[in-house]
Write an enzyme that holds these catalytic residues in place. Structure first.
Site, PDB file in Angstrom:
ATOM      1  N   LEU A 150       5.861 -26.368   7.664  1.00  0.00           N
ATOM      2  CA  LEU A 150       5.687 -26.510   9.113  1.00  0.00           C
ATOM      3  C   LEU A 150       5.262 -27.918   9.508  1.00  0.00           C
ATOM      4  O   LEU A 150       4.909 -28.167  10.654  1.00  0.00           O
ATOM      5  CB  LEU A 150       4.649 -25.491   9.622  1.00  0.00           C
ATOM      6  CG  LEU A 150       4.944 -24.021   9.338  1.00  0.00           C
ATOM      7  CD1 LEU A 150       3.824 -23.133   9.890  1.00  0.00           C
ATOM      8  CD2 LEU A 150       6.286 -23.608   9.921  1.00  0.00           C
TER       9      LEU A 150
ATOM     10  N   THR B 271      -3.320 -22.229  -0.477  1.00  0.00           N
ATOM     11  CA  THR B 271      -4.777 -22.140  -0.331  1.00  0.00           C
ATOM     12  C   THR B 271      -5.459 -23.500  -0.236  1.00  0.00           C
ATOM     13  O   THR B 271      -6.643 -23.621  -0.541  1.00  0.00           O
ATOM     14  CB  THR B 271      -5.389 -21.331  -1.496  1.00  0.00           C
ATOM     15  OG1 THR B 271      -5.155 -22.027  -2.729  1.00  0.00           O
ATOM     16  CG2 THR B 271      -4.783 -19.936  -1.568  1.00  0.00           C
TER      17      THR B 271
ATOM     18  N   HIS C 182       0.703 -30.610 -11.320  1.00  0.00           N
ATOM     19  CA  HIS C 182       0.537 -30.872  -9.889  1.00  0.00           C
ATOM     20  C   HIS C 182       1.287 -32.122  -9.430  1.00  0.00           C
ATOM     21  O   HIS C 182       1.863 -32.140  -8.338  1.00  0.00           O
ATOM     22  CB  HIS C 182      -0.955 -30.997  -9.552  1.00  0.00           C
ATOM     23  CG  HIS C 182      -1.272 -30.784  -8.113  1.00  0.00           C
ATOM     24  ND1 HIS C 182      -2.394 -30.135  -7.675  1.00  0.00           N
ATOM     25  CD2 HIS C 182      -0.608 -31.143  -6.993  1.00  0.00           C
ATOM     26  CE1 HIS C 182      -2.411 -30.096  -6.355  1.00  0.00           C
ATOM     27  NE2 HIS C 182      -1.341 -30.713  -5.912  1.00  0.00           N
TER      28      HIS C 182
ATOM     29  N   SER D 231       5.692 -30.143  -9.834  1.00  0.00           N
ATOM     30  CA  SER D 231       5.344 -30.346  -8.435  1.00  0.00           C
ATOM     31  C   SER D 231       5.384 -31.835  -8.111  1.00  0.00           C
ATOM     32  O   SER D 231       5.091 -32.671  -8.966  1.00  0.00           O
ATOM     33  CB  SER D 231       3.936 -29.779  -8.183  1.00  0.00           C
ATOM     34  OG  SER D 231       3.499 -30.071  -6.880  1.00  0.00           O
TER      35      SER D 231
ATOM     36  N   LYS E 184      -2.368 -24.982 -10.497  1.00  0.00           N
ATOM     37  CA  LYS E 184      -1.793 -26.252 -10.943  1.00  0.00           C
ATOM     38  C   LYS E 184      -2.767 -27.058 -11.795  1.00  0.00           C
ATOM     39  O   LYS E 184      -3.984 -27.025 -11.581  1.00  0.00           O
ATOM     40  CB  LYS E 184      -1.376 -27.106  -9.731  1.00  0.00           C
ATOM     41  CG  LYS E 184      -0.499 -26.392  -8.724  1.00  0.00           C
ATOM     42  CD  LYS E 184      -0.073 -27.350  -7.616  1.00  0.00           C
ATOM     43  CE  LYS E 184       0.389 -26.594  -6.397  1.00  0.00           C
ATOM     44  NZ  LYS E 184      -0.729 -26.039  -5.617  1.00  0.00           N
TER      45      LYS E 184
ATOM     46  N   ASP F  82      -0.703 -19.691  -3.744  1.00  0.00           N
ATOM     47  CA  ASP F  82      -0.605 -20.974  -4.435  1.00  0.00           C
ATOM     48  C   ASP F  82      -1.967 -21.642  -4.430  1.00  0.00           C
ATOM     49  O   ASP F  82      -2.537 -21.903  -3.367  1.00  0.00           O
ATOM     50  CB  ASP F  82       0.419 -21.872  -3.728  1.00  0.00           C
ATOM     51  CG  ASP F  82       0.475 -23.261  -4.334  1.00  0.00           C
ATOM     52  OD1 ASP F  82       1.154 -23.430  -5.361  1.00  0.00           O
ATOM     53  OD2 ASP F  82      -0.171 -24.183  -3.786  1.00  0.00           O
TER      54      ASP F  82
ATOM     55  N   GLY G 183       5.264 -17.608   0.736  1.00  0.00           N
ATOM     56  CA  GLY G 183       4.000 -17.753   0.023  1.00  0.00           C
ATOM     57  C   GLY G 183       2.909 -18.337   0.892  1.00  0.00           C
ATOM     58  O   GLY G 183       3.173 -19.009   1.901  1.00  0.00           O
TER      59      GLY G 183
ATOM     60  N   TYR H 167      -7.775 -28.425  -5.573  1.00  0.00           N
ATOM     61  CA  TYR H 167      -8.274 -27.991  -4.268  1.00  0.00           C
ATOM     62  C   TYR H 167      -9.763 -27.665  -4.309  1.00  0.00           C
ATOM     63  O   TYR H 167     -10.389 -27.502  -3.258  1.00  0.00           O
ATOM     64  CB  TYR H 167      -7.500 -26.761  -3.771  1.00  0.00           C
ATOM     65  CG  TYR H 167      -6.010 -26.953  -3.630  1.00  0.00           C
ATOM     66  CD1 TYR H 167      -5.438 -28.225  -3.609  1.00  0.00           C
ATOM     67  CD2 TYR H 167      -5.167 -25.856  -3.520  1.00  0.00           C
ATOM     68  CE1 TYR H 167      -4.067 -28.388  -3.482  1.00  0.00           C
ATOM     69  CE2 TYR H 167      -3.802 -26.006  -3.385  1.00  0.00           C
ATOM     70  CZ  TYR H 167      -3.247 -27.274  -3.372  1.00  0.00           C
ATOM     71  OH  TYR H 167      -1.890 -27.421  -3.255  1.00  0.00           O
TER      72      TYR H 167
END
Length: 312
Positions: free
Chosen positions: A220, A28, A119, A169, A86, A52, A25, A57
């Site tokens: 990552l 964003t 969230h 989440s 979310k 996502d 996925g 955000y």
């Protein structure tokens, strides 16, 4: 590069029968609005079929514009893309959930979302302020609502048909199991920080046993220190198998049974992060067993304040 295979197209079935989520996925969380739009469009064009988003955000409008542009071009259809967003902490009161959800739908220019997540498990003071703070700068929490109260409101959204699945989440194992045991509609996804420095094996085991997809963000390491992409185990495997360190990390995440999110503003990096292929099983074991560093990069699970999102 090693020859491609089907790992990048892996899908994971959802426990409520609403379909499946692509394991790979695109997240964003990109503060710059112009970059959000171009990166979201580039991700879809590169092959990503899971996006996502979040009201927190503050860029759902730009994500929606990018999707609309791609869908209008005709090669990718809305039903081909799994879209998640979310609910933020200031909207945990049950009466605030549906208006917040509908506002997200409008910004995203969608009739429905495939997944709606709480969230964080922290409820903030209800209102329009996303980060309500007192005169000393301390977060103002809402003690008048429980996580289960908010979950019940999300269940009603599923009943209405504009939200196919719901999830949690930034929760720990205790919070996830509490909601799972009490829920009428079970969490389909548990979305948490996870990578070789924070493998969350116990939570992954619980999710696997109960048909929940565990989705890893910061797969990552979010460019934080210590840098996962420079870990000697990862870089040695990357050289050995002819992949980039990022591709090694993303392959490991899928092969151990998690979905994941990766984010970039750079089209070439977005394309690289989609070009994931299977690692040899011994490499998967080596990452799981030889990396013993333990680091959490985002302290959101302690406060409800996400470490990767600017306050402004």
């Amino acid at each position: 590069m090693a020859e491609s295979d089907g790992l990048r197209y892996t899908r994971m079935a959802l426990n409520n029968g609403s379909g499946s989520i692509p394991a790979l996925g695109f997240g964003t969380l990109i503060p710059d609005h112009v970059a959000t739009r171009t990166a979201t469009k580039a991700a879809l064009e590169a092959g990503f079929r899971q996006l996502d988003a979040s009201e927190r955000y503050r860029n759902e409008v730009q994500v929606g514009e990018a999707m609309e542009e791609v869908f209008k071009a005709g090669e990718i259809k809305r039903e081909d893309v799994f879209v998640a967003t979310k609910l933020w902490n200031n909207n945990h009161r049950p009466e605030r959930v549906k208006p917040a959800f509908e506002a997200s739908l409008e910004k995203l220019r969608l009739d429905y979302v495939d997944l709606y997540l709480i969230h964080t498990p922290f409820a903030f003071q209800p209102g329009d302020e996303q980060d309500p703070r007192d005169s000393h700068g301390n977060m103002i929490y809402d003690e008048g609502v429980t996580l289960l109260d908010t979950w019940r409101a999300l269940e009603s959204l599923v009943d209405e048909g504009r939200c196919k699945a719901i999830g949690l989440s930034d929760v720990n194992l205790a919070q996830a199991s509490e909601i799972f045991e009490a829920a009428r509609i079970k969490p389909a996804i548990v979305h948490v920080e996870s990578h070789p420095y924070l493998p969350e094996w116990d939570l992954l085991d619980y999710c696997s046993k109960n048909g929940i997809v565990m989705q890893a963000f910061a797969a990552l390491g979010h460019s934080s220190k210590p840098n996962l992409l420079e870990d000697p185990v990862i870089t040695a495997i990357a050289r050995r198998v002819g992949k980039t360190p990022a591709q090694v990390l993303l392959g490991w995440a899928i092969q151990r049974g998690t979905a994941l999110l990766t984010t970039s503003k750079t089209p070439s990096r977005i394309k690289e992060n989609f070009e994931v292929s299977a690692l040899p099983e011994e490499a998967v074991r080596e990452i799981s067993e030889r990396i013993t560093t333990r680091v959490r990069f985002n302290a959101v699970v302690e406060t409800g304040v996400p470490g990767f999102i600017p306050r402004g």
